[in-house]
Design an enzyme around this catalytic site. Sequence first.
Site, PDB file in Angstrom:
ATOM      1  N   CYS A  46       0.634  -1.071  -0.054  1.00 45.94           N
ATOM      2  CA  CYS A  46      -0.023   0.044   0.060  1.00 45.94           C
ATOM      3  C   CYS A  46       0.857   1.179  -0.069  1.00 45.94           C
ATOM      4  O   CYS A  46       1.915   1.287   0.258  1.00 45.94           O
ATOM      5  CB  CYS A  46      -0.962  -0.090   1.272  1.00 45.94           C
ATOM      6  SG  CYS A  46      -0.171   0.332   2.626  1.00 45.94           S
ATOM      7  N   CYS A  48       0.721   3.941   1.996  1.00 43.35           N
ATOM      8  CA  CYS A  48       1.175   4.214   3.393  1.00 43.35           C
ATOM      9  C   CYS A  48       2.518   3.725   3.425  1.00 43.35           C
ATOM     10  O   CYS A  48       3.400   4.034   4.516  1.00 43.35           O
ATOM     11  CB  CYS A  48       0.164   4.374   4.145  1.00 43.35           C
ATOM     12  SG  CYS A  48      -0.363   2.829   4.728  1.00 43.35           S
TER      13      CYS A  48
END
Length: 136
Positions: A46, A48
């Site tokens: 992902c 993040c």
Amino acid sequence: MYPAELVKPMREDLTNVGFEELHTSEAVETALAKEGTTLVVVNSVCGCAAANARPGARMSLQNSKRPDHIVTVFAGVDKDAVNTAREHMVPFPPSSPSMALFKNGELVHMLERHHIEGRPAELIAENLMDAYNDHC
């Protein structure tokens, strides 16, 4: 499961600074049984993880105190290793990315995804460094 060529650079983001990859449940159990402190980073594909978690984990290692052992498992790739690591992170629900600091096999500090997502890598590093200063 993600293709190996997709996750290779994401893995290397941590292994290039000394993190040991754990691919099996047994490897996780062995790592957490070691004496001293162990940082476990649950890596992820992902955004993040790329923008916040991995850079924060790398920056945290610039601290004068740091874990004795630094390891990583990859969500969506190393299923058994991730599940075993998460079993040791109870009562926290599964999340990725996440980071857990263990001392002599006992969970002493946890950063869940909601502590990572939307926060700058510097803040994540600072949080980890505070944990290192307290427990390492």
